[in-house]
Design an enzyme around this catalytic site. Structure first.
Site, PDB file in Angstrom:
ATOM      1  N   GLY A  46       0.842  -1.194   0.000  1.00 52.52           N
ATOM      2  CA  GLY A  46       0.000   0.000   0.000  1.00 52.52           C
ATOM      3  C   GLY A  46       0.871   1.236   0.000  1.00 52.52           C
ATOM      4  O   GLY A  46       2.056   1.162   0.346  1.00 52.52           O
ATOM      5  N   GLN A  51       2.924   9.906   1.914  1.00 51.56           N
ATOM      6  CA  GLN A  51       4.274   9.340   2.015  1.00 51.56           C
ATOM      7  C   GLN A  51       5.222   9.858   0.931  1.00 51.56           C
ATOM      8  O   GLN A  51       6.432   9.751   1.068  1.00 51.56           O
ATOM      9  CB  GLN A  51       4.211   7.806   1.951  1.00 51.56           C
ATOM     10  CG  GLN A  51       3.542   7.198   3.176  1.00 51.56           C
ATOM     11  CD  GLN A  51       3.391   5.703   3.043  1.00 51.56           C
ATOM     12  OE1 GLN A  51       2.448   5.221   2.421  1.00 51.56           O
ATOM     13  NE2 GLN A  51       4.338   4.946   3.586  1.00 51.56           N
ATOM     14  N   CYS A  91       5.935  -0.454   7.553  1.00 54.29           N
ATOM     15  CA  CYS A  91       5.595   0.760   6.817  1.00 54.29           C
ATOM     16  C   CYS A  91       6.815   1.201   6.021  1.00 54.29           C
ATOM     17  O   CYS A  91       7.932   1.211   6.547  1.00 54.29           O
ATOM     18  CB  CYS A  91       5.181   1.855   7.797  1.00 54.29           C
ATOM     19  SG  CYS A  91       4.737   3.400   6.983  1.00 54.29           S
ATOM     20  N   LEU A  92       6.593   1.561   4.769  1.00 55.97           N
ATOM     21  CA  LEU A  92       7.707   2.013   3.922  1.00 55.97           C
ATOM     22  C   LEU A  92       8.312   3.302   4.476  1.00 55.97           C
ATOM     23  O   LEU A  92       9.464   3.619   4.154  1.00 55.97           O
ATOM     24  CB  LEU A  92       7.220   2.223   2.491  1.00 55.97           C
ATOM     25  CG  LEU A  92       6.734   0.939   1.788  1.00 55.97           C
ATOM     26  CD1 LEU A  92       6.098   1.274   0.450  1.00 55.97           C
ATOM     27  CD2 LEU A  92       7.883  -0.052   1.616  1.00 55.97           C
ATOM     28  N   HIS A 133      -4.425   1.416   7.582  1.00 55.94           N
ATOM     29  CA  HIS A 133      -3.051   1.934   7.718  1.00 55.94           C
ATOM     30  C   HIS A 133      -2.847   3.140   6.788  1.00 55.94           C
ATOM     31  O   HIS A 133      -2.263   4.155   7.194  1.00 55.94           O
ATOM     32  CB  HIS A 133      -2.091   0.783   7.403  1.00 55.94           C
ATOM     33  CG  HIS A 133      -0.638   1.122   7.339  1.00 55.94           C
ATOM     34  ND1 HIS A 133       0.299   0.592   8.227  1.00 55.94           N
ATOM     35  CD2 HIS A 133       0.074   1.912   6.490  1.00 55.94           C
ATOM     36  CE1 HIS A 133       1.497   1.072   7.910  1.00 55.94           C
ATOM     37  NE2 HIS A 133       1.400   1.863   6.862  1.00 55.94           N
ATOM     38  N   GLU A 134      -3.347   3.029   5.550  1.00 51.12           N
ATOM     39  CA  GLU A 134      -3.160   4.119   4.572  1.00 51.12           C
ATOM     40  C   GLU A 134      -3.995   5.348   4.931  1.00 51.12           C
ATOM     41  O   GLU A 134      -3.537   6.481   4.779  1.00 51.12           O
ATOM     42  CB  GLU A 134      -3.511   3.651   3.155  1.00 51.12           C
ATOM     43  CG  GLU A 134      -2.768   2.428   2.641  1.00 51.12           C
ATOM     44  CD  GLU A 134      -1.279   2.461   2.861  1.00 51.12           C
ATOM     45  OE1 GLU A 134      -0.700   3.551   2.976  1.00 51.12           O
ATOM     46  OE2 GLU A 134      -0.685   1.372   2.940  1.00 51.12           O
ATOM     47  N   HIS A 137      -2.264   7.387   7.365  1.00 50.64           N
ATOM     48  CA  HIS A 137      -1.263   8.285   6.760  1.00 50.64           C
ATOM     49  C   HIS A 137      -1.909   9.597   6.302  1.00 50.64           C
ATOM     50  O   HIS A 137      -1.342  10.674   6.500  1.00 50.64           O
ATOM     51  CB  HIS A 137      -0.604   7.633   5.535  1.00 50.64           C
ATOM     52  CG  HIS A 137       0.503   6.678   5.851  1.00 50.64           C
ATOM     53  ND1 HIS A 137       1.643   7.050   6.548  1.00 50.64           N
ATOM     54  CD2 HIS A 137       0.684   5.369   5.525  1.00 50.64           C
ATOM     55  CE1 HIS A 137       2.453   6.001   6.643  1.00 50.64           C
ATOM     56  NE2 HIS A 137       1.897   4.962   6.034  1.00 50.64           N
TER      57      HIS A 137
HETATM   58  O1  GNR Z   1       4.061  -2.711   2.648  1.00 49.74           O
HETATM   59  C1  GNR Z   1       3.365  -2.577   3.660  1.00 49.74           C
HETATM   60  N1  GNR Z   1       3.033  -3.671   4.383  1.00 49.74           N
HETATM   61  C2  GNR Z   1       2.086  -3.641   5.400  1.00 49.74           C
HETATM   62  C3  GNR Z   1       2.001  -4.763   6.221  1.00 49.74           C
HETATM   63  C4  GNR Z   1       1.074  -4.819   7.227  1.00 49.74           C
HETATM   64  C5  GNR Z   1       0.207  -3.758   7.428  1.00 49.74           C
HETATM   65  C6  GNR Z   1       0.287  -2.630   6.632  1.00 49.74           C
HETATM   66  C7  GNR Z   1       1.225  -2.577   5.623  1.00 49.74           C
HETATM   67  S1  GNR Z   1       1.289  -1.169   4.599  1.00 49.74           S
HETATM   68  C8  GNR Z   1       2.965  -1.224   4.086  1.00 49.74           C
HETATM   69  C9  GNR Z   1       3.222  -0.168   3.021  1.00 49.74           C
HETATM   70  C10 GNR Z   1       3.033   1.189   3.630  1.00 49.74           C
HETATM   71  O2  GNR Z   1       3.824   1.722   4.369  1.00 49.74           O
HETATM   72  N2  GNR Z   1       1.921   1.810   3.359  1.00 49.74           N
HETATM   73  O3  GNR Z   1       1.674   3.009   3.917  1.00 49.74           O
HETATM   74 NI    NI Z   2       2.772   3.038   5.790  1.00 53.20          NI
END
Ligand code: GNR
Ligand code: NI
Length: 180
Positions: A46, A51, A91-92, A133-134, A137
């Protein structure tokens, strides 16, 4: 298509609350393509516009593991949450750190699609977790905000150190030679 630079914690720009898109035009669709390229290149499932330092409410996800289920959510809203699920998140923008977070197990989401038209969808499991999660952000929240202050501080110190080391390595100043 362009691969964009992903901001890393504790960059204060990750705390920005994104503003609604409202109109899906050619420029926005180009951004969608760039988000997918950036997400796939980083092996993420995601990516939120926040980001890549674009503070508009859109996100992309693909939890298929084979790049076969790209999904776009523009101006997403969670209409309903149900159940609870705890899993390891990464998270990236917090590279190399993973920890357990509790989320709703099922959500009903309303958003605009690539075509600019509103849709509603029931999501569950990893897809539901990823969209939550997104959307965090887009509101300036990171998964580490759900952890203890101590854990967050450790992650921050480690990432600040890694960033300093990267900056040193890229320095154009002459190398300091030991005086022996
Ligand atoms: O790549 C991602 N893996 C992930 C694993 C578990 C829960 C959420 C994520 S999102 C993350 C990519 C990211 O940072 N998206 O904002
Ligand atoms: Ni993230």
């Amino acid at each position: 298509m362009t691969r964009l630079t992903i901001l890393e914690y504790p960059d204060p720009r990750l705390r920005t609350r994104a503003v609604p898109v409202e109109r899906v035009d050619a420029g926005l669709l180009r951004l969608v393509d760039d988000l997918f390229e950036t997400m796939y290149a980083a092996n993420g499932i995601g990516l939120a516009a926040t980001q890549v330092d674009v503070h508009r409410r859109l996100l992309v996800v693909d939890v298929s593991g084979e790049r076969s289920d790209p999904r776009v959510f523009i101006d997403p809203e969670i209409l309903h949450r149900e159940g609870a699920i705890t899993g390891q998140e990464g998270c990236l923008s917090v590279p190399g750190y993973y920890d357990e977070v509790e989320r709703a197990e099922r959500i009903r989401v309303r958003a605009l699609g690539r075509d600019g038209r509103p849709f509603e969808e029931e999501l569950s499991g990893l897809l539901a977790v990823c969209v939550q999660h997104e959307i965090d952000h887009l509101d300036g929240r990171l998964f580490v905000d759900y952890l203890s202050e101590l854990k967050r501080q450790r992650v921050r110190i480690r990432l600040e150190k890694e960033r300093r080391q990267r900056a040193d390595g890229q320095s154009t100043a002459p190398a300091r030679v030991p005086a022996i």
